[in-house]
Design a protein around this motif. Structure first.
Motif, short mmCIF file in Angstrom:
data_model
loop_
_atom_site.label_atom_id
_atom_site.label_comp_id
_atom_site.label_asym_id
_atom_site.label_seq_id
_atom_site.Cartn_x
_atom_site.Cartn_y
_atom_site.Cartn_z
N GLU A 109 0.81 -1.22 0.00
CA GLU A 109 0.00 0.00 0.00
C GLU A 109 0.84 1.25 0.00
O GLU A 109 0.41 2.29 -0.49
CB GLU A 109 -0.95 -0.01 1.19
N LYS A 110 2.04 1.17 0.55
CA LYS A 110 2.87 2.38 0.57
C LYS A 110 3.67 2.51 -0.71
O LYS A 110 4.38 3.49 -0.90
CB LYS A 110 3.77 2.36 1.80
N PHE A 111 3.57 1.53 -1.61
CA PHE A 111 4.23 1.64 -2.90
C PHE A 111 3.36 2.54 -3.79
O PHE A 111 2.14 2.37 -3.83
CB PHE A 111 4.34 0.25 -3.55
N PRO A 112 3.96 3.53 -4.48
CA PRO A 112 3.12 4.43 -5.27
C PRO A 112 2.31 3.67 -6.32
O PRO A 112 2.80 2.68 -6.85
CB PRO A 112 4.14 5.35 -5.95
N SER A 113 1.12 4.16 -6.56
CA SER A 113 0.29 3.50 -7.56
C SER A 113 0.89 3.72 -8.95
O SER A 113 1.08 4.85 -9.39
CB SER A 113 -1.12 4.10 -7.46
N ILE A 114 1.20 2.61 -9.62
CA ILE A 114 1.92 2.69 -10.91
C ILE A 114 1.14 3.52 -11.92
O ILE A 114 1.69 4.32 -12.67
CB ILE A 114 2.17 1.27 -11.48
N ASP A 115 -0.18 3.34 -11.93
CA ASP A 115 -0.98 4.03 -12.95
C ASP A 115 -1.05 5.54 -12.74
O ASP A 115 -1.47 6.26 -13.63
CB ASP A 115 -2.40 3.45 -12.96
N ARG A 116 -0.67 5.99 -11.55
CA ARG A 116 -0.78 7.43 -11.31
C ARG A 116 0.57 8.13 -11.31
O ARG A 116 0.69 9.28 -10.89
CB ARG A 116 -1.51 7.68 -10.00
N LEU A 117 1.61 7.44 -11.78
CA LEU A 117 2.94 8.06 -11.76
C LEU A 117 3.06 9.16 -12.81
O LEU A 117 2.43 9.10 -13.87
CB LEU A 117 4.00 6.99 -12.06
N HIS A 118 3.90 10.14 -12.52
CA HIS A 118 4.30 11.12 -13.53
C HIS A 118 4.94 10.35 -14.69
O HIS A 118 5.67 9.37 -14.46
CB HIS A 118 5.32 12.05 -12.85
N PRO A 119 4.66 10.75 -15.94
CA PRO A 119 5.15 9.95 -17.07
C PRO A 119 6.67 9.70 -17.06
O PRO A 119 7.12 8.66 -17.53
CB PRO A 119 4.74 10.76 -18.30
N PHE A 120 7.42 10.64 -16.51
CA PHE A 120 8.88 10.46 -16.43
C PHE A 120 9.21 9.23 -15.59
O PHE A 120 10.01 8.37 -15.99
CB PHE A 120 9.49 11.73 -15.81
N TYR A 121 8.54 9.11 -14.44
CA TYR A 121 8.81 7.97 -13.56
C TYR A 121 8.17 6.69 -14.09
O TYR A 121 8.73 5.61 -13.95
CB TYR A 121 8.30 8.26 -12.14
N LEU A 122 7.01 6.85 -14.72
CA LEU A 122 6.34 5.68 -15.28
C LEU A 122 7.23 5.02 -16.32
O LEU A 122 7.43 3.81 -16.34
CB LEU A 122 5.01 6.11 -15.92
N ILE A 141 16.75 9.31 -23.17
CA ILE A 141 15.63 9.67 -24.06
C ILE A 141 14.40 10.06 -23.20
O ILE A 141 13.70 11.02 -23.51
CB ILE A 141 15.26 8.48 -24.99
N THR A 142 14.17 9.31 -22.12
CA THR A 142 13.03 9.61 -21.24
C THR A 142 13.17 11.01 -20.64
O THR A 142 12.19 11.76 -20.56
CB THR A 142 12.94 8.56 -20.11
N ALA A 143 14.38 11.36 -20.22
CA ALA A 143 14.58 12.69 -19.64
C ALA A 143 14.32 13.76 -20.70
O ALA A 143 13.67 14.78 -20.42
CB ALA A 143 16.01 12.82 -19.11
N LEU A 144 14.78 13.51 -21.93
CA LEU A 144 14.53 14.50 -23.00
C LEU A 144 13.03 14.63 -23.25
O LEU A 144 12.51 15.73 -23.42
CB LEU A 144 15.23 14.04 -24.29
N LYS A 145 12.37 13.49 -23.25
CA LYS A 145 10.95 13.46 -23.58
C LYS A 145 10.10 14.20 -22.54
O LYS A 145 9.21 14.95 -22.89
CB LYS A 145 10.52 11.99 -23.61
N TYR A 146 10.36 13.97 -21.28
CA TYR A 146 9.44 14.46 -20.25
C TYR A 146 9.95 15.62 -19.41
O TYR A 146 9.18 16.24 -18.70
CB TYR A 146 9.04 13.31 -19.32
N LEU A 147 11.24 15.89 -19.45
CA LEU A 147 11.73 16.95 -18.57
C LEU A 147 12.21 18.19 -19.31
O LEU A 147 12.22 19.27 -18.74
CB LEU A 147 12.90 16.43 -17.71
N ALA A 148 12.63 18.02 -20.57
CA ALA A 148 13.37 19.11 -21.20
C ALA A 148 12.49 20.29 -21.63
O ALA A 148 11.69 20.16 -22.55
CB ALA A 148 14.14 18.58 -22.41
#
Ligand SMILES: Nc1nc2c(ncn2[C@@H]2O[C@H](COP(=O)(O)OP(=O)(O)OP(=O)(O)O)[C@@H](O)[C@H]2O)c(=O)[nH]1
Ligand SMILES: [Mg+2]
Length: 351
Positions: free
Chosen positions: A68-81, A242-249
């Protein structure tokens, strides 16, 4: 500053054997006050029921820490997902979390049945046996799901190492071939302390540093080097970049090493730049020619004529970095960022 690595605050997750030992110790340490006037069989009944209940409670609390204390995967920010997908595999992670969670009703069931038996028993030796049998069965259930717990522990370890991103300040992402000097630049200008080395693939994960440019707080993102090859052939380390470029830049600094000391040719680096421009057509990209202190004049000329607007820098010495960063921040359109932060904060309060 609001940091958002959703995995950073998960409590310690125990392995199956650790949970069993912990719950066992807690349940046997339970001290009971019961009247001496009570019959022995009744005293035993109270003690054995309490011990079993305590054992079950402790087991379930520790399982909840994992699930329960593990973050819900479906609600993660796309960068973390996406990073969680690259590093761990989201389907496997969900399966493991589900499997551990599914043990809980069975554990409740075993506990209830054995408590019923304890309530009906008239033999104090039998009561001890019943309590032991219940603990044994619950322990077997835990052991059967031990692999899932191990997987969740590994996932937590890997994911909690990811950088925390602040959603409300602009991000500059440094990208380029391995060994061109990305970490040298990030280390020079920010709080981050990435490792720097003369060989490629030194940086193996995304690292975030903070700095101020004028009055503006900025985060600068160091990424692992990427090669000029098709996406399908990219390894786990390149995919994180690539993920960092996609979601953070909000803006990309693409670093080129025209001295070719990095180990790749200028032309190969240009090919990668073209690819990055194609992948991220909406992001402003500033081109920085690094290591101009060791670039032979004819190679520098070639690079200058190809990129007349490029910044010329010496990251190790800090030369040219102030202007580069100032212009990078000027490229960020702050208004839509503020809007998206408002949306993000609103979405949090809806959860
Ligand atoms: N001469 C010179 N060397 C530099 C400069 N910037 C970086 N280097 C050197 O280039 C090498 C690679 O630097 P890093 O900062 O580790 O490169 P990177 O792009 O982060 O490499 P990866 O993490 O492997 O992708 C190191 O030996 C640095 O000292 C520069 O401006 N001039
Ligand atoms: Mg590096």
């Amino acid at each position: 500053m609001r940091q958002l690595n959703p995995f950073a605050n998960i409590p310690t997750i125990m392995t199956a054997e650790e949970i069993i030992e912990f719950a066992h110790n807690r349940s046997t340490r339970l001290s009971m006050k019961s009247s001496l006037r009570m019959k022995r069989v009744e005293r035993t009944r109270i003690r054995e029921i309490s011990r079993l209940k305590e054992f079950t409670n402790q087991v379930k609390t520790k399982m909840n820490d994992a699930v329960e204390k593990f973050p819900s995967i479906d609600r993660l920010h796309p960068f973390y997902l996406e990073l969680s997908e690259i590093l761990i595999g989201n389907d496997k992670l969900k399966q493991s979390l589900g499997a551990v969670n599914n043990c809980k009703p069975t554990i409740d069931d075993i506990t209830d049945k054995h408590i019923q038996a304890l309530k009906l028993s008239q033999d104090h030796r039998q009561m001890k046996k019943t309590r032991r049998a219940a603990k044994g069965r619950i322990s077997s259930i835990l052991r059967a799901t031990a692999k899932n717990l191990d997987f969740i522990i590994e996932a937590k370890k890997a994911l909690s190492r990811l950088p925390g991103i602040a959603p409300n300040i602009p991000s500059i992402v440094c990208a380029g071939f391995p060994n061109v000097g990305k970490s040298t630049l990030v280390r020079k200008v920010s709080t981050a302390e990435p490792e720097i080395a003369y060989y490629p693939f030194t940086t193996r994960r995304v690292i975030i540093g903070h700095l101020r440019v004028g009055n503006q707080s900025v985060q600068i993102v160091d990424t692992p080097g990427i090669l000029d090859r098709p996406m399908a052939e990219r390894n786990e380390i390149e995919l994180q970049a690539i993920t960092a470029l996609k979601y953070l830049a909000n803006v990309i600094i693409f670093m080129i090493d025209p001295s070719e000391a990095c180990g790749w040719t200028f032309d190969q680096q240009v090919t990668l730049l073209n690819e990055v421009q194609k992948m991220f057509p909406l992001n402003p990209i500033l081109i920085a020619l690094n290591k101009i202190d060791i670039t032979p004049p004819e190679q520098l000329e070639k690079a200058r004529s190809k990129f007349p607007n490029a910044y010329e820098i010496i990251a190790v010495e800090g030369t040219g970095l102030d202007e580069l960063l100032k212009d990078a921040v000027d490229e960020v359109d702050l208004k839509p960022m503020q809007e998206s932060v408002k949306d993000y904060l609103a979405s949090l309060s809806r959860e």
